[in-house]
Motif scaffolding. Structure first.
Motif, PDB file in Angstrom:
ATOM      1  N   ARG A 148      -7.971   5.031   1.363  1.00  0.00           N
ATOM      2  CA  ARG A 148      -7.036   4.576   2.009  1.00  0.00           C
ATOM      3  C   ARG A 148      -6.888   4.265   3.366  1.00  0.00           C
ATOM      4  O   ARG A 148      -5.271   3.124   3.941  1.00  0.00           O
ATOM      5  CB  ARG A 148      -6.198   5.251   1.731  1.00  0.00           C
ATOM      6  CG  ARG A 148      -5.587   5.284  -0.249  1.00  0.00           C
ATOM      7  CD  ARG A 148      -5.679   6.498  -1.268  1.00  0.00           C
ATOM      8  NE  ARG A 148      -3.957   6.419  -0.742  1.00  0.00           N
ATOM      9  CZ  ARG A 148      -2.664   7.021  -1.350  1.00  0.00           C
ATOM     10  NH1 ARG A 148      -3.835   8.176  -0.997  1.00  0.00           N
ATOM     11  NH2 ARG A 148      -1.851   6.182  -0.769  1.00  0.00           N
ATOM     12  N   LEU A 149      -6.801   5.181   4.220  1.00  0.00           N
ATOM     13  CA  LEU A 149      -5.780   4.491   5.957  1.00  0.00           C
ATOM     14  C   LEU A 149      -6.972   3.361   6.065  1.00  0.00           C
ATOM     15  O   LEU A 149      -6.945   2.157   7.186  1.00  0.00           O
ATOM     16  CB  LEU A 149      -6.725   5.633   6.224  1.00  0.00           C
ATOM     17  CG  LEU A 149      -6.360   5.534   8.148  1.00  0.00           C
ATOM     18  CD1 LEU A 149      -4.840   5.733   7.415  1.00  0.00           C
ATOM     19  CD2 LEU A 149      -6.524   7.279   8.565  1.00  0.00           C
ATOM     20  N   GLN A 150      -8.300   3.292   5.602  1.00  0.00           N
ATOM     21  CA  GLN A 150      -8.501   2.667   6.358  1.00  0.00           C
ATOM     22  C   GLN A 150      -8.052   0.901   5.614  1.00  0.00           C
ATOM     23  O   GLN A 150      -8.452  -0.121   6.601  1.00  0.00           O
ATOM     24  CB  GLN A 150     -10.183   2.116   5.982  1.00  0.00           C
ATOM     25  CG  GLN A 150     -11.330   1.114   5.918  1.00  0.00           C
ATOM     26  CD  GLN A 150     -12.878   1.088   6.274  1.00  0.00           C
ATOM     27  OE1 GLN A 150     -12.987   2.172   5.527  1.00  0.00           O
ATOM     28  NE2 GLN A 150     -13.216  -0.282   6.947  1.00  0.00           N
ATOM     29  N   LEU A 174      -4.083  10.539   4.553  1.00  0.00           N
ATOM     30  CA  LEU A 174      -4.207  11.290   5.588  1.00  0.00           C
ATOM     31  C   LEU A 174      -6.023  11.766   5.185  1.00  0.00           C
ATOM     32  O   LEU A 174      -6.844  12.158   5.907  1.00  0.00           O
ATOM     33  CB  LEU A 174      -3.752  11.863   6.471  1.00  0.00           C
ATOM     34  CG  LEU A 174      -2.723  11.657   6.927  1.00  0.00           C
ATOM     35  CD1 LEU A 174      -1.777  12.948   7.738  1.00  0.00           C
ATOM     36  CD2 LEU A 174      -3.278  11.052   8.298  1.00  0.00           C
ATOM     37  N   ASP A 175      -5.945  11.776   3.421  1.00  0.00           N
ATOM     38  CA  ASP A 175      -7.481  12.964   3.069  1.00  0.00           C
ATOM     39  C   ASP A 175      -8.137  12.162   2.337  1.00  0.00           C
ATOM     40  O   ASP A 175      -8.827  12.014   1.656  1.00  0.00           O
ATOM     41  CB  ASP A 175      -6.423  13.795   1.970  1.00  0.00           C
ATOM     42  CG  ASP A 175      -5.602  14.728   2.350  1.00  0.00           C
ATOM     43  OD1 ASP A 175      -5.430  15.872   3.557  1.00  0.00           O
ATOM     44  OD2 ASP A 175      -4.373  15.230   1.466  1.00  0.00           O
ATOM     45  N   ILE A 220       0.664  -1.640  -0.001  1.00  0.00           N
ATOM     46  CA  ILE A 220      -0.264  -0.166  -0.157  1.00  0.00           C
ATOM     47  C   ILE A 220       0.593   0.927   0.071  1.00  0.00           C
ATOM     48  O   ILE A 220       1.772   1.919   1.290  1.00  0.00           O
ATOM     49  CB  ILE A 220      -0.949   0.703   1.557  1.00  0.00           C
ATOM     50  CG1 ILE A 220      -2.133  -1.436   1.002  1.00  0.00           C
ATOM     51  CG2 ILE A 220      -1.648   1.521   1.295  1.00  0.00           C
ATOM     52  CD1 ILE A 220      -2.911  -1.121   2.482  1.00  0.00           C
ATOM     53  N   GLN A 221       0.607   2.361  -0.611  1.00  0.00           N
ATOM     54  CA  GLN A 221       1.801   3.126  -1.028  1.00  0.00           C
ATOM     55  C   GLN A 221       1.279   4.148   0.108  1.00  0.00           C
ATOM     56  O   GLN A 221      -0.279   4.757   0.422  1.00  0.00           O
ATOM     57  CB  GLN A 221       1.230   4.370  -2.466  1.00  0.00           C
ATOM     58  CG  GLN A 221       1.843   5.054  -2.618  1.00  0.00           C
ATOM     59  CD  GLN A 221       3.538   4.843  -3.019  1.00  0.00           C
ATOM     60  OE1 GLN A 221       3.832   3.628  -3.517  1.00  0.00           O
ATOM     61  NE2 GLN A 221       4.284   5.571  -2.708  1.00  0.00           N
ATOM     62  N   VAL A 222       1.916   4.490   1.139  1.00  0.00           N
ATOM     63  CA  VAL A 222       1.549   5.080   1.844  1.00  0.00           C
ATOM     64  C   VAL A 222       2.574   6.244   1.809  1.00  0.00           C
ATOM     65  O   VAL A 222       4.094   6.619   1.813  1.00  0.00           O
ATOM     66  CB  VAL A 222       2.671   4.053   3.089  1.00  0.00           C
ATOM     67  CG1 VAL A 222       2.070   5.695   5.290  1.00  0.00           C
ATOM     68  CG2 VAL A 222       1.732   3.357   3.261  1.00  0.00           C
ATOM     69  N   GLN A 240      -6.718  -2.492   7.755  1.00  0.00           N
ATOM     70  CA  GLN A 240      -6.614  -3.641   7.268  1.00  0.00           C
ATOM     71  C   GLN A 240      -5.730  -3.892   6.890  1.00  0.00           C
ATOM     72  O   GLN A 240      -5.549  -4.955   7.899  1.00  0.00           O
ATOM     73  CB  GLN A 240      -7.909  -3.710   6.354  1.00  0.00           C
ATOM     74  CG  GLN A 240      -8.647  -4.827   6.480  1.00  0.00           C
ATOM     75  CD  GLN A 240      -9.678  -5.224   5.316  1.00  0.00           C
ATOM     76  OE1 GLN A 240     -10.027  -3.598   4.774  1.00  0.00           O
ATOM     77  NE2 GLN A 240      -9.716  -6.735   4.912  1.00  0.00           N
ATOM     78  N   ALA A 241      -4.679  -4.170   6.431  1.00  0.00           N
ATOM     79  CA  ALA A 241      -3.802  -4.548   5.702  1.00  0.00           C
ATOM     80  C   ALA A 241      -2.603  -4.635   7.083  1.00  0.00           C
ATOM     81  O   ALA A 241      -1.972  -6.171   6.988  1.00  0.00           O
ATOM     82  CB  ALA A 241      -2.987  -3.641   4.765  1.00  0.00           C
ATOM     83  N   GLN A 242      -2.437  -3.419   7.902  1.00  0.00           N
ATOM     84  CA  GLN A 242      -1.331  -3.595   9.312  1.00  0.00           C
ATOM     85  C   GLN A 242      -2.349  -4.872  10.028  1.00  0.00           C
ATOM     86  O   GLN A 242      -1.650  -5.596  10.488  1.00  0.00           O
ATOM     87  CB  GLN A 242      -1.107  -2.500   9.794  1.00  0.00           C
ATOM     88  CG  GLN A 242      -0.706  -1.661   8.651  1.00  0.00           C
ATOM     89  CD  GLN A 242       0.492  -2.115   8.960  1.00  0.00           C
ATOM     90  OE1 GLN A 242       1.731  -3.269   9.083  1.00  0.00           O
ATOM     91  NE2 GLN A 242       1.545  -1.365   8.069  1.00  0.00           N
ATOM     92  N   GLY A 243      -3.213  -4.557  10.562  1.00  0.00           N
ATOM     93  CA  GLY A 243      -4.290  -5.915  11.395  1.00  0.00           C
ATOM     94  C   GLY A 243      -3.998  -7.376  10.417  1.00  0.00           C
ATOM     95  O   GLY A 243      -4.127  -8.066  11.780  1.00  0.00           O
TER      96      GLY A 243
END
Length: 205
Positions: A102-104, A97-98, A90-92, A108-111
């Protein structure tokens, strides 16, 4: 008509004094709070990114170490590798933040990676030789420390976003937002996506 240099100088000093006084009054009214809090959100997010990246960097060595003692646990090892690949794909950057979506996605991927690492640690309980391996113990300690840092970074980010969003939605920040910062939107925040989502994975032995 010629202006007396002394009078002109006094007028200039008076004008500067008024400007300084106005600036002080406005700063005391919170005119700079919104951009200040926004910068704090970005800074807190950078720490979240940094700690998640630190964890991702630990995963390959951890997997290789476990594989040396528990090669038959292929399904669990594969799950960790795949979860890491998804989390790091995921491109971070600040633009995330906008975008609440994408934040979700990122969250989810980190979870999923947290969950896979928890399963890997549970599996390693069955291998006494692995549990006593110095390399594994060092990696386990680093992972535990990183999970704690992630929890702190996430907490700081959540608090920074709450402060920023509250400023925009309450008086007098709401006025300054309307007049000066209308292009600055409310920020998305982390949300608990599963039971105990706010807790670091258990990695103690």
């Amino acid at each position: 008509m010629l202006t007396n240099p002394l009078v002109a100088s006094r007028r200039e000093r008076l004008r500067m004094s008024i400007l300084v006084l106005l600036a002080l009054l406005l700063s005391g009214c919170g005119i700079n709070n919104i951009p200040t809090y926004d910068e704090q959100v970005k800074s807190a997010w950078a720490q979240v990114e940094n700690q998640y990246q630190r964890r991702a960097d630990l995963v390959p060595n951890l997997v290789e170490t476990v594989k040396g003692f528990a090669r038959q646990e292929r399904e669990t090892l594969t799950a960790v590798i795949e979860a890491r690949a998804k989390a790091t794909s995921i491109q971070v950057d600040e633009t995330i933040l906008d975008s609440p979506q994408r934040l979700q996605q990122f969250q989810q991927a980190q979870g999923e990676l947290s969950s896979a690492l928890s399963r890997l640690m549970a599996v390693s309980e069955r291998y006494p030789e692995l549990k006593s391996n110095q390399n594994f113990l060092a990696l386990q300690s680093q992972l535990e420390g990183t999970e704690n840092r992630i929890a702190v970074a996430r907490r700081d980010f959540i608090q920074a976003v709450q402060r920023y969003n509250t400023e925009i939605r309450t008086f007098p920040g709401r006025l300054w937002h309307s007049f000066l910062y209308s292009d600055m939107e409310l920020r998305a925040n982390f949300e608990a996506t599963a039971p105990n989502a706010g807790e670091a994975p258990e990695v103690e032995f």
